[in-house]
Scaffold this active site. Sequence first.
Site, PDB file in Angstrom:
ATOM      1  N   TYR A   1      16.541  -1.480  -9.582  1.00 20.44           N
ATOM      2  CA  TYR A   1      15.610  -1.413 -10.704  1.00 20.44           C
ATOM      3  C   TYR A   1      15.041  -2.770 -11.085  1.00 20.44           C
ATOM      4  O   TYR A   1      14.076  -2.862 -11.799  1.00 20.44           O
ATOM      5  CB  TYR A   1      16.330  -0.851 -11.941  1.00 20.44           C
TER       6      TYR A   1
ATOM      7  N   ALA B   1       0.833  -1.209   0.000  1.00 15.76           N
ATOM      8  CA  ALA B   1       0.000   0.000   0.000  1.00 15.76           C
ATOM      9  C   ALA B   1       0.863   1.252   0.000  1.00 15.76           C
ATOM     10  O   ALA B   1       1.162   1.816   1.052  1.00 15.76           O
ATOM     11  CB  ALA B   1      -0.940  -0.017   1.201  1.00 15.76           C
TER      12      ALA B   1
ATOM     13  N   ARG C   1     -18.124 -10.075 -41.794  1.00 18.73           N
ATOM     14  CA  ARG C   1     -19.098  -9.003 -41.920  1.00 18.73           C
ATOM     15  C   ARG C   1     -19.099  -8.508 -43.355  1.00 18.73           C
ATOM     16  O   ARG C   1     -18.050  -8.165 -43.908  1.00 18.73           O
ATOM     17  CB  ARG C   1     -18.719  -7.844 -41.000  1.00 18.73           C
TER      18      ARG C   1
ATOM     19  N   SER D   1      11.930  11.457 -26.854  1.00 20.32           N
ATOM     20  CA  SER D   1      11.942  10.129 -26.238  1.00 20.32           C
ATOM     21  C   SER D   1      11.206   9.117 -27.111  1.00 20.32           C
ATOM     22  O   SER D   1      11.649   7.983 -27.278  1.00 20.32           O
ATOM     23  CB  SER D   1      11.270  10.171 -24.858  1.00 20.32           C
TER      24      SER D   1
ATOM     25  N   GLU E   1       2.443   1.423 -12.927  1.00 18.56           N
ATOM     26  CA  GLU E   1       3.883   1.135 -13.147  1.00 18.56           C
ATOM     27  C   GLU E   1       4.603   2.318 -13.781  1.00 18.56           C
ATOM     28  O   GLU E   1       5.481   2.140 -14.630  1.00 18.56           O
ATOM     29  CB  GLU E   1       4.059  -0.113 -14.016  1.00 18.56           C
TER      30      GLU E   1
ATOM     31  N   ARG F   1       7.803  -4.587 -15.865  1.00 21.84           N
ATOM     32  CA  ARG F   1       7.452  -3.845 -17.081  1.00 21.84           C
ATOM     33  C   ARG F   1       7.584  -4.701 -18.339  1.00 21.84           C
ATOM     34  O   ARG F   1       6.800  -4.562 -19.261  1.00 21.84           O
ATOM     35  CB  ARG F   1       8.331  -2.605 -17.220  1.00 21.84           C
TER      36      ARG F   1
ATOM     37  N   ARG G   1      -7.168   1.030 -40.628  1.00 13.54           N
ATOM     38  CA  ARG G   1      -7.474   1.135 -39.203  1.00 13.54           C
ATOM     39  C   ARG G   1      -6.863   0.004 -38.402  1.00 13.54           C
ATOM     40  O   ARG G   1      -6.543   0.171 -37.231  1.00 13.54           O
ATOM     41  CB  ARG G   1      -8.991   1.020 -39.000  1.00 13.54           C
TER      42      ARG G   1
END
Lengths: 670, 670
Positions: free
Chosen positions: A286, A148, A318, A532, A432, A293, A341
């Site tokens: 780490y 916690a 479809r 980044s 995270e 991760r 898409r």
Amino acid sequence: MRHNLIEPGDNEDITNERRGSSFSVGKLATFIHGGEEKFRRRQEILKFVEAQEDFQDPIPPEFMSRKERVENNARKIIAMTNKIAFIDQSDIFEEGLLFQSLIMGRDFHAMSLHYGMFIPTIQGQTDDDQLDYWLPLAVSRAIIGTYAQTELGHGTNISKLETTATYDAKTDEFVLHTPTVSATKWWSGGLGKSSNHAIIPAQLIINGSNKGLHMFIVQIRDLKTHMPLPGITVGDIGPKMGIPGIDNGFLIFNNYRIPRKNMFMRYSQVLSNGEYIAPKHSKLRYGTMVFVRSLMVRDQAMQLAAAVTIAIRYSAVRRQGEWKPGLKEVQILDYRTQQYRIFPYLAQSFVFLFAATEVKNLYMRVNEQLSDGITELVQELHILSAGFKAVVTWEVAKGIEQCRLACGGHGYSHASGLPEIYSFAVAGCTYEGENIVMLLQVARFLMKTVKEIRSSSAHLAAIAKYLLDDWKHKSSFREWQAAKYEDLVEDFEQAARNQIYFAYDYMQQLQKDNHSPEEAWNCASVELCQASRLHILCFMAKSYFSRIVQCTEPEIARILDLIGKLYLLYEISTHCYSFRKADYMSDEQIKNVKCGIYEILGNLRPEAVAIVDSFDFSDRELHSVLGRRDGNVYAAMLEWAKYSELNKTEVLSTFKQYFGPMMESARSKI
Amino acid sequence: MRHNLIEPGDNEDITNERRGSSFSVGKLATFIHGGEEKFRRRQEILKFVEAQEDFQDPIPPEFMSRKERVENNARKIIAMTNKIAFIDQSDIFEEGLLFQSLIMGRDFHAMSLHYGMFIPTIQGQTDDDQLDYWLPLAVSRAIIGTYAQTELGHGTNISKLETTATYDAKTDEFVLHTPTVSATKWWSGGLGKSSNHAIIPAQLIINGSNKGLHMFIVQIRDLKTHMPLPGITVGDIGPKMGIPGIDNGFLIFNNYRIPRKNMFMRYSQVLSNGEYIAPKHSKLRYGTMVFVRSLMVRDQAMQLAAAVTIAIRYSAVRRQGEWKPGLKEVQILDYRTQQYRIFPYLAQSFVFLFAATEVKNLYMRVNEQLSDGITELVQELHILSAGFKAVVTWEVAKGIEQCRLACGGHGYSHASGLPEIYSFAVAGCTYEGENIVMLLQVARFLMKTVKEIRSSSAHLAAIAKYLLDDWKHKSSFREWQAAKYEDLVEDFEQAARNQIYFAYDYMQQLQKDNHSPEEAWNCASVELCQASRLHILCFMAKSYFSRIVQCTEPEIARILDLIGKLYLLYEISTHCYSFRKADYMSDEQIKNVKCGIYEILGNLRPEAVAIVDSFDFSDRELHSVLGRRDGNVYAAMLEWAKYSELNKTEVLSTFKQYFGPMMESARSKI
């Protein structure tokens, strides 16, 4: 194994798709999952899970109330851990994730943090006596614990957590206290109703002096009655966007006393006289985070792959719209807009999956090196995992939602599975390490690197070596078929290099214009994030390339090549201004990138169903009416709807109570 | 009225924000809502709603099960329509939407389609006798009806709906039938459990000949018992991503007979001998749809405004991170990255709100003209509303989700209200015309226009006139302060023009390369969508500009100018390659656009809370613990969590049933 997903009774369109593809699904599946043995184990695990009665859901979980779901998950997590020996527990990355996903679905449960944080923290933070005492209790499931850390008013900046642990030498105890509302512990999984123990990071106070954050293990509920102990207020934090099966909790301490030995004392100690022994050196720890991760990113990539599988299979069955009057309606997979898409996210699934493996392998290598005292790669790995997590979770969230929207109205129904996949995966953007904070950590490292390069003192990590390379002034890209990976990777490096130096110079300029370093950083932060992102893209591109060169089957290599090219060109197109900048690419080249994308989409079209078949999702794991292997979607939706809470009675109470009298009264007046 | 939102006991940070802003919230609110009288009515309506006992929720709806929510909505929709006389029913756009949103929240209800589709279709499709019979029944609420068009396998392409209505001359009846599973009516709101009538579009079959789609009104449930009538199978379609309070339904006909007069006969008729009278001319009936879309876009813009309000207010009270050690943590609103995530959507809220009003006004104008027989603007309006709906719903969905993510972990909790806002609003990307289909409709119009221009036969609608203008070859943009709206609008027009002609030429090229026109259209469709988007952006830019020139208060004009510039520069930056293309803008200009954005963000920072205050959301309408006016977020979250289903008992049954025995057994072995 070529067409092994075809079965009698399948939807005709999806069968034709499988017949029409050019490669062996088994071979691609084997390549994706890392070899025949691993692929075989997937089948074994599925078979095992399907055979266990106590792993099954009585009804599909999406029809359960939150309480029913919490109860169902409680039952299943015990069953799962009872039978954990079936899987290779040293292989959490593949076997562990698959096992959990097959049993627990897309949800967390009361013991998610017990296994994910409570036990690892005990292993990392206790002294030997504490380890001997707590670890067996936790591992044997004699207690349930959680971790916690976050408070209502405090998340990322943990140094400002408010909960205090004040040492009382008279009783040899710590007094845990929640001094303000904003200090209420909040969000911890399993804290609300399930755990009877919690590890609590709190400010250690000795004789009025704050020694900083330390960890304490605290019993919060009675072992027999499970009632909260006096001085403890604890409960569930209420409904969330998704992940309903876990009781995220709050916790308030009212001068709650615990023995001195409940402070974890591996690195710092408090003696009974109140003497504080500080840690010898602040450790690089780490490890766990990086591993979590890379696990997380693998899971995220699989969630995206699942969404793509659903969208592609559904788009094959479809039909809508006509190109020529009199012909059958068109499979919506034939529309270029639909391909546009979905397919770029199909490509991302591959890239992210392979990159997750690379990060995991790097983690293993670093761990080996660490045991030899070599810390060279630690920072690189830490930065990489942070940026990687940020980029992947965001792309995955976007991609799942695009897949959902690409399924039209039915994508909005829980029958599709897509709303649940989205709400489960998108949480990863926040936990995270919040994504923007992560990107800025990467940027901090990049700016430090540029500064070192400029002052000629750079000792560059491998992943940043390209920052030293000569600048390329003109992309050699002509058209997609002829483009070489090496050249495309150089294009990415140039775009990243350009943006990274731009951000650095922009900050310098801001400082010259009388901004403090903190202000300059803040003003440039949007550009820093972009630096980044491009930096991480370079890693992705290289990582994918290094994986697919291992492919020895030409029919598979062709597919992997199309996927890789689509990924690279799509990313260039997404960030096309960064490539157009300084005339690195011309308008003509950008046009060729875009037209290349459209052509690759056309090339992937007849392979699409077979490619997603190769992810090897069982219907159980996919858990989607729209994404069923057999393509018999509509009949299954009708069956599915019968579970609806509202269908339990033919006439709802709303008729007798509200609508019936309303209508009768109106009719009597007409 | 300057600082009218400040009250004693408010969070100190939010009070300081309100004190520090430069303008009168009342004045901006009045401008946003269209004048003092309208602004005053908002307060009146709020006060009225708050005073009605039967408009209140017993507990916050997010804690209700789906069934409880359906029941609560049933109760409230009757109460609401009982008291509808309080509002000006001719003003659905403002008073109607506000009234409904204050009472029903972000949800639909059993009678959403009764009012939105059933009554309008009766009004539009019946002959006089039918109108006299059905309209009083519907309006007086003597029956509840819905509109059941879409089928499991059929959505946008309504010509291929499968449900049949076969005329039987012997009995003077139509036989309604669902010939396949995919013909099952699916999705209609209120169909599952609430409606006893439905309007059914079905293929009209006479003597074996298909006369195409016609509409039939059908009783589906007994008026007294509410049981489905023999031949009818009907039910709820199950849980969805959001909008839980409505019973979207399915419906299957098994040779179900209705009298001949239940076919709506305004435009075509079937006589008792089976003779079919075709409609005289296919009518342009865009009216209702256009109005529904402008309503919808206004509501969407308000949803985005609500999300932005929540994110900005929370960012003002949330503190995290330190710039200088020893100082208080930073308000997260101070981070440029946070501003960059939220403020562009603040700007969009304004632009979309104003544009929605403009579309509504255009609709009114067209309706007036139509009564004079002038149809000039009909197509333009239809195309505009389609494209506008597509662009706005997608930007709104993205924006809400960014606002949610910008609230970190708490944004994931239903306490924030943001998950519900998202799931409610994002459905708009799909209903009332799927977005990609809408963009391609716009593109169809644009390509026709270019063709006409090239063949010199163009009669251009006002909104497309810029396609005829001379091409501008170089943007005059230097820096944001000095930039003129007229010039920026020209920049948008040039970018749109460029893309529209590019898409046209690309299609031509594809046809020369031996693609059929349909293939060429499909291959170019991604570029076509981009052309439509840029076209709609031009409309937005112009529409915003034409609204804010009406502002006469300098302190407000300054704010509207910052917002408008942010919108324009942000859109340039988003589509920056389209502006960089053909060297229309240089790298230096693009850099100035980006740096301009960052500076505007800094300028808006101290005004942000006051700006969102000006949207005039009451706490009731906003329904968000994070977005409360008083900023006392953390204590309110703790209060809110007490409603959690899991907090009804201190110890869950999972302890007795599962975890207790598990732990006890383990402890006995240690």
